[in-house]
Design an enzyme around this catalytic site. Structure first.
Site, mmCIF file in Angstrom:
data_model
loop_
_atom_site.group_PDB
_atom_site.id
_atom_site.type_symbol
_atom_site.label_atom_id
_atom_site.label_comp_id
_atom_site.label_asym_id
_atom_site.label_seq_id
_atom_site.Cartn_x
_atom_site.Cartn_y
_atom_site.Cartn_z
ATOM 1 N N GLN A 35 -14.266 -8.640 6.843
ATOM 2 C CA GLN A 35 -13.193 -8.013 7.619
ATOM 3 C C GLN A 35 -13.728 -7.175 8.787
ATOM 4 O O GLN A 35 -12.960 -6.502 9.454
ATOM 5 C CB GLN A 35 -12.285 -7.177 6.719
ATOM 6 C CG GLN A 35 -12.911 -5.921 6.125
ATOM 7 C CD GLN A 35 -11.998 -5.257 5.113
ATOM 8 O OE1 GLN A 35 -11.835 -5.715 3.991
ATOM 9 N NE2 GLN A 35 -11.372 -4.161 5.512
ATOM 10 N N HIS A 93 -7.573 8.053 -1.018
ATOM 11 C CA HIS A 93 -7.816 7.178 -2.179
ATOM 12 C C HIS A 93 -7.394 7.876 -3.467
ATOM 13 O O HIS A 93 -6.843 7.241 -4.373
ATOM 14 C CB HIS A 93 -9.309 6.828 -2.296
ATOM 15 C CG HIS A 93 -9.848 6.062 -1.132
ATOM 16 N ND1 HIS A 93 -10.764 6.585 -0.263
ATOM 17 C CD2 HIS A 93 -9.606 4.797 -0.707
ATOM 18 C CE1 HIS A 93 -11.076 5.688 0.660
ATOM 19 N NE2 HIS A 93 -10.387 4.596 0.408
ATOM 20 N N GLN A 99 -1.864 -3.695 7.235
ATOM 21 C CA GLN A 99 -2.521 -4.270 6.051
ATOM 22 C C GLN A 99 -1.537 -4.328 4.876
ATOM 23 O O GLN A 99 -1.435 -5.337 4.182
ATOM 24 C CB GLN A 99 -3.734 -3.408 5.694
ATOM 25 C CG GLN A 99 -4.340 -3.687 4.341
ATOM 26 C CD GLN A 99 -5.648 -2.933 4.126
ATOM 27 O OE1 GLN A 99 -6.671 -3.306 4.673
ATOM 28 N NE2 GLN A 99 -5.626 -1.882 3.320
ATOM 29 N N GLY A 150 -14.922 2.156 -0.901
ATOM 30 C CA GLY A 150 -15.726 3.335 -1.204
ATOM 31 C C GLY A 150 -15.492 4.443 -0.193
ATOM 32 O O GLY A 150 -14.469 4.448 0.488
HETATM 33 O O1 PAF Z 1 -8.186 -0.614 3.041
HETATM 34 C C1 PAF Z 1 -9.334 -0.926 2.671
HETATM 35 O O2 PAF Z 1 -10.134 -0.079 2.268
HETATM 36 C C2 PAF Z 1 -9.768 -2.377 2.698
HETATM 37 O O3 PAF Z 1 -9.207 -3.039 3.782
HETATM 38 C C3 PAF Z 1 -9.477 -3.129 1.380
HETATM 39 C C4 PAF Z 1 -7.989 -3.191 1.108
HETATM 40 C C5 PAF Z 1 -10.178 -2.445 0.229
HETATM 41 C C6 PAF Z 1 -10.004 -4.566 1.476
HETATM 42 O O4 PAF Z 1 -11.372 -4.585 1.692
#
Ligand code: PAF
Length: 287
Positions: free
Chosen positions: A60, A36, A152, A30
């Site tokens: 996380q 995004h 990531q 969000g």
């Molecule tokens: O990059 C993010 O926003 C988060 O690490 C993800 C990939 C949605 C996992 O919670």
């Protein structure tokens, strides 16, 4: 556009869509922003059905991190999704995603250890686990991640390869503010003075890039250049400045293969990260 909160609803809504065409997933926590939006737009161009997940994943975050204050505004996020032509928003509760004590984790050895992994123990285990769960729930043909979270993205690609998950991972370029600051949900924590100083991350990466374009290959020299730029701001505290192999994330002394230049810096209590790739095949590319 529909907003659903349960795994059953996602499965129901997508059963037909999956047969009819490509399903794209944009996993998010969000607080949606232009970064995004670029992922959603890429999904919209390539997929018949676009799903955005919105879930602030507790597993996380470390105990002293910003889980509680992480910005949450489902209504604003839904408006952005609607405007960008998203078909389905999956916004589950923590109970829906983790209905019992979690005993099964996805751990990616080695790749989770350096850079942010060294400073945020358990972070990538949480990311890897929730992304694997989201892949199983949505079963997308393709999922979109940002290069801003370079480690990531590398870890997610490796999970998909190692576990033979039937989806493609697309990594989209970093989206920057006009002064170069990489767009992030956490930028909104910055006060005006910190915001001004935060552009030094970009300046540091740009300085390293210029030296690389001039022929400097020794990572020690490039790191010293970046530290010098960052040290000009007393408002910033450097957590790490590293140059590693862009595939294995192992440190390199001299750049002979594509290398990931990665920074983590604190401005007050806000942690900012940024990166760029240095590649001999494209030495003059911009950050
Ligand atoms: O990059 C993010 O926003 C988060 O690490 C993800 C990939 C949605 C996992 O919670």
């Amino acid at each position: 556009m529909e907003i659903v909160e349960t795994i059953n609803e996602v499965r129901e809504r997508l059963a037909r869509a999956r047969v009819q065409g490509r399903v794209g997933l944009v996993p998010t926590m969000g607080a949606l922003h232009a970064g995004h939006a670029s992922l959603i737009e890429a999904a919209r161009r390539a997929c018949d059905t676009v799903v955005v997940s919105i879930f602030v994943n507790p597993t996380q975050f470390g105990p002293n991190e910003d889980f509680d204050r992480y910005p949450r505004d489902l209504r604003a996020d839904a408006d952005i999704c609607e405007r960008l032509g998203v078909d389905l928003v999956f916004a589950p509760s923590t109970r829906e995603m983790y209905p019992r004590v979690n005993r099964t984790w996805v751990e990616v050895e080695k790749l989770s250890e350096p850079l942010c992994g060294a400073r945020r123990p358990g972070h990538f285990r949480g990311v890897a686990t929730v992304c694997t769960k989201l892949f199983n729930i949505v079963q997308p043909d393709v999922a979109y991640f940002g290069q801003k979270d370079a480690q990531q993205a590398i870890i997610i690609r490796r999970i998909v390869a190692d576990l033979n998950l039937p989806l493609e991972i697309i990594v989209c370029p970093i989206v920057r503010e006009p002064d170069g600051l990489a767009i992030s949900s956490r930028n909104q924590y910055l006060d005006a003075a910190q915001r001004r100083e935060a552009t030094r991350l970009y300046q540091a990466l740009s300085a390293a890039r210029r030296r690389f374009a001039d022929g400097v290959r020794q990572t020690e020299a490039l790191i010293a250049t970046m530290r010098e730029v960052l040290s000009q701001s007393p408002a910033l505290r450097v957590e790490y400045v590293e140059i590693v192999d862009a595939e294995t994330l192992e440190p390199v002394a001299s750049i002979e293969r594509p290398a990931l230049v990665a920074l983590a810096v604190h401005a007050g209590s806000t942690r900012l990260i940024d990166n760029t790739i240095l590649d001999l095949n494209d030495p003059t590319a911009s950050v």
